[in-house]
Design a protein around this motif. Structure first.
Motif, PDB file in Angstrom:
ATOM      1  N   SER A 128       0.826  -1.202   0.000  1.00  0.00           N
ATOM      2  CA  SER A 128       0.000   0.000   0.000  1.00  0.00           C
ATOM      3  C   SER A 128       0.867   1.262   0.000  1.00  0.00           C
ATOM      4  O   SER A 128       0.626   2.192  -0.773  1.00  0.00           O
ATOM      5  CB  SER A 128      -0.926  -0.008   1.217  1.00  0.00           C
ATOM      6  OG  SER A 128      -1.631   1.206   1.312  1.00  0.00           O
ATOM      7  N   VAL A 129       1.884   1.273   0.842  1.00  0.00           N
ATOM      8  CA  VAL A 129       2.809   2.415   0.903  1.00  0.00           C
ATOM      9  C   VAL A 129       3.499   2.602  -0.447  1.00  0.00           C
ATOM     10  O   VAL A 129       3.592   3.717  -0.969  1.00  0.00           O
ATOM     11  CB  VAL A 129       3.857   2.217   2.025  1.00  0.00           C
ATOM     12  CG1 VAL A 129       4.970   3.256   1.946  1.00  0.00           C
ATOM     13  CG2 VAL A 129       3.186   2.257   3.399  1.00  0.00           C
ATOM     14  N   ILE A 130       3.960   1.515  -1.023  1.00  0.00           N
ATOM     15  CA  ILE A 130       4.700   1.556  -2.284  1.00  0.00           C
ATOM     16  C   ILE A 130       3.814   2.047  -3.428  1.00  0.00           C
ATOM     17  O   ILE A 130       4.175   2.943  -4.178  1.00  0.00           O
ATOM     18  CB  ILE A 130       5.248   0.149  -2.616  1.00  0.00           C
ATOM     19  CG1 ILE A 130       6.271  -0.290  -1.584  1.00  0.00           C
ATOM     20  CG2 ILE A 130       5.842   0.111  -4.013  1.00  0.00           C
ATOM     21  CD1 ILE A 130       6.516  -1.772  -1.567  1.00  0.00           C
ATOM     22  N   ARG A 131       2.657   1.450  -3.555  1.00  0.00           N
ATOM     23  CA  ARG A 131       1.770   1.759  -4.680  1.00  0.00           C
ATOM     24  C   ARG A 131       1.217   3.178  -4.596  1.00  0.00           C
ATOM     25  O   ARG A 131       0.963   3.796  -5.628  1.00  0.00           O
ATOM     26  CB  ARG A 131       0.660   0.721  -4.758  1.00  0.00           C
ATOM     27  CG  ARG A 131       1.218  -0.653  -5.145  1.00  0.00           C
ATOM     28  CD  ARG A 131       0.183  -1.726  -5.078  1.00  0.00           C
ATOM     29  NE  ARG A 131      -0.445  -1.866  -6.391  1.00  0.00           N
ATOM     30  CZ  ARG A 131      -1.559  -2.549  -6.595  1.00  0.00           C
ATOM     31  NH1 ARG A 131      -2.183  -3.123  -5.590  1.00  0.00           N
ATOM     32  NH2 ARG A 131      -2.054  -2.645  -7.801  1.00  0.00           N
ATOM     33  N   GLN A 132       1.032   3.713  -3.388  1.00  0.00           N
ATOM     34  CA  GLN A 132       0.591   5.104  -3.239  1.00  0.00           C
ATOM     35  C   GLN A 132       1.619   6.062  -3.827  1.00  0.00           C
ATOM     36  O   GLN A 132       1.284   7.178  -4.196  1.00  0.00           O
ATOM     37  CB  GLN A 132       0.345   5.437  -1.771  1.00  0.00           C
ATOM     38  CG  GLN A 132      -0.918   4.838  -1.214  1.00  0.00           C
ATOM     39  CD  GLN A 132      -1.074   5.098   0.274  1.00  0.00           C
ATOM     40  OE1 GLN A 132      -0.372   5.901   0.870  1.00  0.00           O
ATOM     41  NE2 GLN A 132      -2.013   4.389   0.887  1.00  0.00           N
ATOM     42  N   ARG A 133       2.854   5.619  -3.924  1.00  0.00           N
ATOM     43  CA  ARG A 133       3.933   6.445  -4.474  1.00  0.00           C
ATOM     44  C   ARG A 133       4.138   6.199  -5.964  1.00  0.00           C
ATOM     45  O   ARG A 133       5.074   6.725  -6.560  1.00  0.00           O
ATOM     46  CB  ARG A 133       5.218   6.177  -3.707  1.00  0.00           C
ATOM     47  CG  ARG A 133       5.098   6.589  -2.255  1.00  0.00           C
ATOM     48  CD  ARG A 133       6.320   6.253  -1.464  1.00  0.00           C
ATOM     49  NE  ARG A 133       6.112   6.614  -0.067  1.00  0.00           N
ATOM     50  CZ  ARG A 133       7.018   6.486   0.865  1.00  0.00           C
ATOM     51  NH1 ARG A 133       8.218   6.015   0.563  1.00  0.00           N
ATOM     52  NH2 ARG A 133       6.756   6.836   2.105  1.00  0.00           N
ATOM     53  N   GLY A 134       3.301   5.366  -6.554  1.00  0.00           N
ATOM     54  CA  GLY A 134       3.399   5.099  -7.984  1.00  0.00           C
ATOM     55  C   GLY A 134       4.494   4.130  -8.369  1.00  0.00           C
ATOM     56  O   GLY A 134       4.887   4.044  -9.531  1.00  0.00           O
ATOM     57  N   ILE A 135       5.000   3.379  -7.394  1.00  0.00           N
ATOM     58  CA  ILE A 135       6.051   2.389  -7.641  1.00  0.00           C
ATOM     59  C   ILE A 135       5.395   1.012  -7.730  1.00  0.00           C
ATOM     60  O   ILE A 135       4.614   0.640  -6.848  1.00  0.00           O
ATOM     61  CB  ILE A 135       7.104   2.401  -6.513  1.00  0.00           C
ATOM     62  CG1 ILE A 135       7.725   3.790  -6.360  1.00  0.00           C
ATOM     63  CG2 ILE A 135       8.176   1.341  -6.754  1.00  0.00           C
ATOM     64  CD1 ILE A 135       8.587   3.947  -5.119  1.00  0.00           C
ATOM     65  N   PRO A 136       5.690   0.242  -8.766  1.00  0.00           N
ATOM     66  CA  PRO A 136       5.120  -1.107  -8.849  1.00  0.00           C
ATOM     67  C   PRO A 136       5.584  -1.978  -7.673  1.00  0.00           C
ATOM     68  O   PRO A 136       6.744  -1.930  -7.261  1.00  0.00           O
ATOM     69  CB  PRO A 136       5.661  -1.660 -10.166  1.00  0.00           C
ATOM     70  CG  PRO A 136       6.085  -0.470 -10.951  1.00  0.00           C
ATOM     71  CD  PRO A 136       6.493   0.569  -9.945  1.00  0.00           C
ATOM     72  N   ALA A 137       4.649  -2.772  -7.145  1.00  0.00           N
ATOM     73  CA  ALA A 137       4.932  -3.688  -6.039  1.00  0.00           C
ATOM     74  C   ALA A 137       4.770  -5.116  -6.533  1.00  0.00           C
ATOM     75  O   ALA A 137       3.729  -5.474  -7.090  1.00  0.00           O
ATOM     76  CB  ALA A 137       3.983  -3.426  -4.883  1.00  0.00           C
ATOM     77  N   VAL A 138       5.803  -5.924  -6.336  1.00  0.00           N
ATOM     78  CA  VAL A 138       5.749  -7.334  -6.714  1.00  0.00           C
ATOM     79  C   VAL A 138       5.894  -8.178  -5.452  1.00  0.00           C
ATOM     80  O   VAL A 138       6.454  -7.725  -4.463  1.00  0.00           O
ATOM     81  CB  VAL A 138       6.838  -7.685  -7.760  1.00  0.00           C
ATOM     82  CG1 VAL A 138       6.712  -6.794  -8.983  1.00  0.00           C
ATOM     83  CG2 VAL A 138       8.229  -7.613  -7.190  1.00  0.00           C
ATOM     84  N   VAL A 139       5.375  -9.392  -5.499  1.00  0.00           N
ATOM     85  CA  VAL A 139       5.421 -10.260  -4.324  1.00  0.00           C
ATOM     86  C   VAL A 139       5.739 -11.687  -4.738  1.00  0.00           C
ATOM     87  O   VAL A 139       5.300 -12.164  -5.779  1.00  0.00           O
ATOM     88  CB  VAL A 139       4.088 -10.212  -3.534  1.00  0.00           C
ATOM     89  CG1 VAL A 139       2.933 -10.754  -4.350  1.00  0.00           C
ATOM     90  CG2 VAL A 139       4.204 -10.922  -2.186  1.00  0.00           C
ATOM     91  N   GLY A 140       6.531 -12.340  -3.902  1.00  0.00           N
ATOM     92  CA  GLY A 140       6.852 -13.744  -4.086  1.00  0.00           C
ATOM     93  C   GLY A 140       6.976 -14.397  -2.730  1.00  0.00           C
ATOM     94  O   GLY A 140       6.901 -13.735  -1.695  1.00  0.00           O
ATOM     95  N   GLY A 141       7.167 -15.687  -2.730  1.00  0.00           N
ATOM     96  CA  GLY A 141       7.329 -16.408  -1.472  1.00  0.00           C
ATOM     97  C   GLY A 141       6.246 -17.441  -1.268  1.00  0.00           C
ATOM     98  O   GLY A 141       5.317 -17.588  -2.074  1.00  0.00           O
ATOM     99  N   CYS A 142       6.358 -18.139  -0.157  1.00  0.00           N
ATOM    100  CA  CYS A 142       5.426 -19.233   0.151  1.00  0.00           C
ATOM    101  C   CYS A 142       3.998 -18.747   0.346  1.00  0.00           C
ATOM    102  O   CYS A 142       3.054 -19.444  -0.011  1.00  0.00           O
ATOM    103  CB  CYS A 142       5.888 -19.964   1.401  1.00  0.00           C
ATOM    104  SG  CYS A 142       7.463 -20.794   1.189  1.00  0.00           S
ATOM    105  N   GLY A 143       3.828 -17.559   0.918  1.00  0.00           N
ATOM    106  CA  GLY A 143       2.481 -17.048   1.163  1.00  0.00           C
ATOM    107  C   GLY A 143       1.688 -16.888  -0.115  1.00  0.00           C
ATOM    108  O   GLY A 143       0.577 -17.408  -0.243  1.00  0.00           O
TER     109      GLY A 143
END
Length: 165
Positions: A98-113
């Motif tokens: 949420s913090v990242i995307r509010q700044r217009g920076i793409p957010a990616v996620v990986g991992g077991c979750g």
């Protein structure tokens, strides 16, 4: 030069280290390394950093060591932020995104979750990495540098150990 920040979310050690004599019980003394900021290094993020080409600068932010990644963290100059974690990290990962995307920076996620329950992550992240990343991360970086990337990268086969830095 493009810059990527990789974030390892804080975990509640009382929730994470509570296996006692085969029973899942919460302990009062769950901090195994008294005085240490972290009990393990974020090897998963070091692996992603090592898979990233040298023409991209990569920094790692371990919340266990650096503190919470929140609105006060300076993200100027970062072109992408990646978050990892287990299911227990979900709420923290979403807050970081949420913090990242509010700044217009793409957010990616990986991992077991995200690998175990991608449907929970889709609305919060721009790109999901499902499964191991030895082959999908380099493909994503190539796509990202070219100006187009997919919403999801899925690695089905297990990587050869020799392909893991």
């Amino acid at each position: 030069m493009k810059k990527i920040l990789l974030v390892s979310p804080l975990y509640d050690s009382e929730l994470s280290m509570y296996v006692v004599a085969g029973n899942y019980e919460k302990t009062t003394n769950s901090r195994l390394f008294d005085g240490a900021k972290a009990s393990i290094a974020p090897l998963h993020l070091a692996t992603i950093a090592a898979l990233t080409p040298d023409d991209i600068e990569v920094k790692i932010w371990d919340e266990q060591v650096h503190g919470l990644f929140d609105e006060s963290v300076d993200t100027d100059g970062y072109d992408l932020v990646g978050v990892t974690g287990y299911s227990v990290h979900f709420k923290r990962a979403v807050k970081i995104a949420s913090v990242i995307r509010q700044r217009g920076i793409p957010a990616v996620v990986g991992g077991c979750g995200v690998t175990s329950a991608p449907e929970y992550y889709r609305e919060h992240f721009d790109v999901l990495f499902i499964g191991e990343s030895e082959y999908t991360w380099p493909q994503f970086i190539e796509d990202w540098k070219a100006g187009h990337y997919h919403k999801e990268y899925r690695q089905i086969t297990k990587p050869e150990l020799s392909d893991t830095p």
